[in-house]
Scaffold this active site. Structure first.
Site, PDB file in Angstrom:
ATOM      1  N   SER A 122      -8.507  11.032   2.840  1.00 29.45           N
ATOM      2  CA  SER A 122      -7.460  11.655   2.036  1.00 29.45           C
ATOM      3  C   SER A 122      -6.290  10.701   1.910  1.00 29.45           C
ATOM      4  CB  SER A 122      -6.998  12.979   2.650  1.00 29.45           C
ATOM      5  OG  SER A 122      -6.315  12.759   3.871  1.00 29.45           O
ATOM      6  N   ASP A 150      -2.781   0.225   7.595  1.00 27.27           N
ATOM      7  CA  ASP A 150      -2.220   1.449   8.178  1.00 27.27           C
ATOM      8  C   ASP A 150      -2.091   1.376   9.693  1.00 27.27           C
ATOM      9  OD1 ASP A 150      -4.977   1.655   8.655  1.00 27.27           O
ATOM     10  OD2 ASP A 150      -5.236   3.445   7.434  1.00 27.27           O
TER      11      ASP A 150
END
Length: 478
Positions: A17, A238
């Site tokens: 997501s 990330d």
């Protein structure tokens, strides 16, 4: 000199997501609101797995528009995502949807071809990068000959290019390509020459906290963001943003950034390029403020999410919270397996593969979803403990406490099992470490915050809530 709190948009893209988060950041202020969440994941086509990067870009624009509606004074945008994958651009044209790292094109033939040009020992000696079959250099080798003038942009940099019209490659993500020199932080001319490429294959390097540029007029029209909004490189891998989002107080900490993958390691000032480190398959990736993220990838909660997907497909929609509670009630010493076995890398029927792996070692086989969940969490905890011990031994950095951040920090059973397996306290949270790290770098770049990474973490500790797990406590299935 610090300023009053300001608004920034963090674009945080995960393997399943993505979301856009509106953050308000300043001295003593660190607040977030999710403006939009959207689906992400592999797209199966006849010739393999791809990312729907055009859909992602559209969702990002919608999320930025939502952020502008909530606060028209947004000052900046930062983008982070998973590593290693890229889009190929020629002129202004995207040459095709980026391949997904779980695609099978980087098979043994491709990897062996690279290793005939540069030995694995030499690759590690230059890059310090963990061997994974989907590292960017293997993916590029699988492309074959590229048209003249083609450039590869990592996913955050591709989206940043579409937002601003300017191409850069941020260095924390560049360090996952297998082409960056771990000592200098620059491209390795030796590797580019050996593999038949030139450094022009990538745009210029940019450190986290570099201003890429303002938004194009088309993007401003689409989003409603102002002329003064700037796109800033954050820790675009990330995990780099997540490690900045670890609320550590001293250098003597280990971390587990736990989501689809479990990234287990320590923060260092210099890389570890020994043969022992290579044999342990540890990686040296760039972090915030010139640090090294010395870590090992573990398969992570991908095992759990794929299992749940299989059960749902077969008609069992028992909530994960109930499965974890049932798993916590089971006795210790049940079935375990090696979560890093490559058999678990592709999508598909995970419970069957786990059962087969357990059976192959002659041990007990999990029967039913609760036992599979407990087997996954026991196996992950044991492997995390092994990697923490390896990181401490190989780096010489004493680990007094382990921080678990990301989605895995919400799994109370896993956190307790890790505390037991490592015999160290585990501090769980924040869940949103990646987005927080993204926002902190943006705020510092804009002059809203000041100081080094420890000053940024001090701001973080004042704003987030954590939970500490002690070895030997009762398992908690909440």
């Amino acid at each position: 000199m610090t300023q009053a709190p300001a608004a920034f948009a963090a674009v945080d893209l995960g393997a399943s997501s993505g979301r856009v988060i509106l953050g308000h950041v300043g001295p003593g202020t660190l607040a977030m609101t999710e403006t939009r969440r959207f689906r992400n994941g592999p797209v199966h086509l006849p010739d393999g797995l791809y990312w729907d990067v055009l859909g992602l870009y559209t969702d990002v624009l919608h999320g930025l528009r939502d952020a502008a509606r909530q606060d028209p004074a947004v000052r900046g945008v930062g983008i982070d995502s998973w590593a290693v994958d890229y889009g190929l651009v020629s002129g202004d044209r995207l040459l095709g949807n980026p391949r997904h790292y779980r695609d099978g094109r980087t098979d043994a033939t491709v990897i062996d071809g690279v290793h005939r040009r540069v030995s694995p020992e030499r690759l590690y000696g230059v890059t310090g990068l963990q061997h994974l079959p989907f590292n960017t250099l293997y993916q590029l080798a699988a492309e074959g000959a590229l048209p003249s003038g083609t450039q590869a942009l990592m996913i955050p940099d591709l989206l940043g290019y579409w937002l601003t019209g300017r191409r850069v490659i941020e260095e924390t993500n560049a360090s996952t390509t297998g082409l960056l020199d771990a000592r200098t932080g620059d491209w390795s001319a030796e590797l580019f020459t050996a593999l038949g490429w030139t450094a022009e294959l990538f745009p210029e390097l940019a450190a986290p906290g570099s201003v890429v540029g303002g938004l194009t007029s088309a993007v401003r029209t689409e989003t409603g963001l102002g002329d003064d909004v700037r796109v800033t490189t954050v820790g675009s891998h990330d995990t780099a943003s997540a490690v900045l989002g670890v609320p550590a107080e001293t250098p003597h900490f280990g971390y587990i950034s736990c989501g689809t993958w479990g990234l287990v390691g320590v923060e260092l000032e210099t890389p570890v390029l020994t043969q022992e480190s290579r044999a342990a398959n540890f990686t040296n990736e760039r972090g915030i403020d010139g640090t090294i993220r010395y870590l090992r990838n573990v398969m992570g909660l991908w095992l759990l999410s794929e299992s749940v997907r299989t059960w749902e497909r077969d008609g069992d929609s028992t909530p994960l919270t109930e499965l974890i509670a049932a798993a916590a009630a089971l006795p210790a010493g049940g079935p375990t397996f090696d979560p890093d076995d490559p058999v678990f890398l592709p999508p598909g029927d995970m419970p069957s593969r786990i059962a087969a792996s357990c059976a192959a070692t002659g041990g007990p086989v999990p029967a039913g979803p609760a036992q599979v969940v407990r087997s996954i969490l026991d196996s992950l905890a044991a492997t995390f403990a092994e990697r923490i011990a390896d990181a401490e031994r190989l780096s010489g950095n004493r680990i007094e406490v382990i921080h678990i951040v990301g989605g895995g920090s919400q799994n109370t059973l896993l956190c307790q099992l890790v505390a037991d397996a490592t015999e160290r306290p585990v501090v769980a949270g924040p869940v949103e470490a990646t987005a927080l790290g993204n926002l902190l770098v943006q705020a510092r770049t804009a002059g809203v915050l000041a100081g080094d990474r420890w000053d940024l973490r001090a701001e973080l500790r004042r704003a987030v809530h954590t939970r500490t797990y002690r070895p030997g406590a009762a398992p908690d299935g909440r």
